[in-house]
Design an enzyme around this catalytic site. Structure first.
Site, PDB file in Angstrom:
ATOM      1  N   PHE A   1     -13.121  -4.724   1.344  1.00 35.17           N
ATOM      2  CA  PHE A   1     -14.249  -4.041   0.686  1.00 35.17           C
ATOM      3  C   PHE A   1     -15.555  -4.402   1.399  1.00 35.17           C
ATOM      4  CE2 PHE A   1     -12.609  -3.032  -3.886  1.00 35.17           C
ATOM      5  CZ  PHE A   1     -11.799  -2.054  -3.344  1.00 35.17           C
ATOM      6  N   PRO A   2     -15.599  -4.256   2.745  1.00 34.16           N
ATOM      7  CA  PRO A   2     -16.796  -4.658   3.482  1.00 34.16           C
ATOM      8  C   PRO A   2     -18.017  -3.806   3.167  1.00 34.16           C
ATOM      9  CG  PRO A   2     -15.319  -3.428   4.907  1.00 34.16           C
ATOM     10  CD  PRO A   2     -14.573  -3.677   3.628  1.00 34.16           C
ATOM     11  N   LEU A   3     -17.805  -2.679   2.496  1.00 37.87           N
ATOM     12  CA  LEU A   3     -18.932  -1.851   2.060  1.00 37.87           C
ATOM     13  C   LEU A   3     -19.080  -1.886   0.545  1.00 37.87           C
ATOM     14  CD1 LEU A   3     -18.445   1.177   4.468  1.00 37.87           C
ATOM     15  CD2 LEU A   3     -20.270  -0.536   4.521  1.00 37.87           C
ATOM     16  N   GLY A   4     -18.549  -2.933  -0.081  1.00 35.91           N
ATOM     17  CA  GLY A   4     -18.649  -3.013  -1.530  1.00 35.91           C
ATOM     18  C   GLY A   4     -17.998  -1.831  -2.202  1.00 35.91           C
TER      19      GLY A   4
ATOM     20  N   TYR B   1       0.853  -1.191   0.000  1.00 31.12           N
ATOM     21  CA  TYR B   1       0.000   0.000   0.000  1.00 31.12           C
ATOM     22  C   TYR B   1       0.889   1.241   0.000  1.00 31.12           C
ATOM     23  CZ  TYR B   1      -3.737  -3.235   1.441  1.00 31.12           C
ATOM     24  OH  TYR B   1      -4.636  -4.267   1.524  1.00 31.12           O
TER      25      TYR B   1
END
Length: 292
Positions: free
Chosen positions: A213-216, A68
């Site tokens: 990406f837990p919130l898409g 990152y």
């Protein structure tokens, strides 16, 4: 939800290998870097402030990777938080490189993983990394060779716990024959349930599941989701996080952001408890994929 306490502690805790326990709502530090996950952030002071605010909100699990930036996310974490608060767990990854903006290349060779661990130890200012994840299996390197290297580094005291990312159930089973696996990080959200069977496997075997990406990627949508959100005076994103927390006790969401406002909104989801019927209705609509 505006008048409720905002704390990651309210999500409960999850165990990592029966050695560590962390609050079940963490922070993903990928988005603190520059555009394309490349280079430094546009506003370094703001990035540091987000990390410090996360700690104030009792987040004690931060996920990052050497790729990152590359290296930028790890450096920011150390600059903002070292010396680390008691109980803080920094999880990082290696085996995937970042040669340019929005570019990824594999390198999970034993030699590279050894160099990657040494680099992460140096940047994070640690003597031992609590949780080290193989970022992704390398298609040209035997999977066992990569995992065996991490097991060796664990035996040397440079890694405390070994974990995996972007893997199948078969990968997990093969890795567990070599070294205990404490967590698995795959893409997963209310709107993206491709890895449901891996979540179930992890729950059965007491392995924490970390959805990335837990919130898409910020695209959570759907009328039923909005309906439940209105009933709780919450946002649809908060309901999506609450759904993940209800999905399994081994779930450890790590929503990431470069905004303190969004950070506080995400962590506030820890106090949102869905009713059984709400969870079940939402669980029945996997077709609510955000891109549709």
């Amino acid at each position: 939800m505006n008048n409720k306490e905002v704390s990651a502690r309210l999500a409960g805790q999850v165990s990592l290998g029966n050695e560590l326990s962390v609050n079940r709502l963490g922070f993903g530090a990928m988005r603190l870097t520059g555009d394309g996950i490349w280079g430094p952030p546009k506003d370094r002071k703001s990035a540091l402030a987000v990390l410090r605010r996360a700690v104030e909100l009792e987040v004690n699990f931060i996920d990052t990777a050497d790729s990152y930036g590359p290296h930028v996310s790890e450096e920011l974490i150390a600059e903002a938080l070292f010396p680390y608060p008691k109980g803080m767990v920094i999880a990082t990854k290696g085996g995937w490189n970042r040669p340019g903006p929005n570019q990824w290349t594999h390198d999970a060779t034993p030699a590279h993983l050894r160099e990657a661990v040494e680099g992460s130890l140096r940047r994070l200012r640690l003597d031992r990394i609590d949780v080290y994840q193989l970022h992704v299996p390398d298609p040209v390197v035997p999977f066992e060779a990569s995992v065996e290297t991490l097991a060796e580094l664990r035996n040397q005291g440079k890694i405390r716990l070994v974990a995996l990312s972007n893997v199948t159930r078969e990968h997990i089973e093969r890795a567990r024959k070599i070294v205990p696996i404490v967590s698995v990080q795959n893409r997963y959200s209310f709107a993206d349930r491709e890895w449901d069977y891996v979540v179930d496997y992890c729950e059965t075997h007491g392995i924490a599941f970390i959805p990335w990406f837990p919130l898409g990627a910020g695209r959570v949508a759907g009328e039923l989701l909005n309906e439940v959100a209105r009933a709780h005076q919450a946002s649809s994103k908060q309901v999506a996080l609450a759904w993940l927390l209800r999905r399994s006790p081994i779930m450890l969401p790590i929503p990431g952001t470069s905004s303190i406002e969004h950070l506080e909104e995400n962590i506030a989801a820890a106090s949102l408890h869905l009713k059984v019927e709400e969870y079940e209705r939402l669980a029945e609509v996997p077709e609510l994929v955000a891109s549709r």
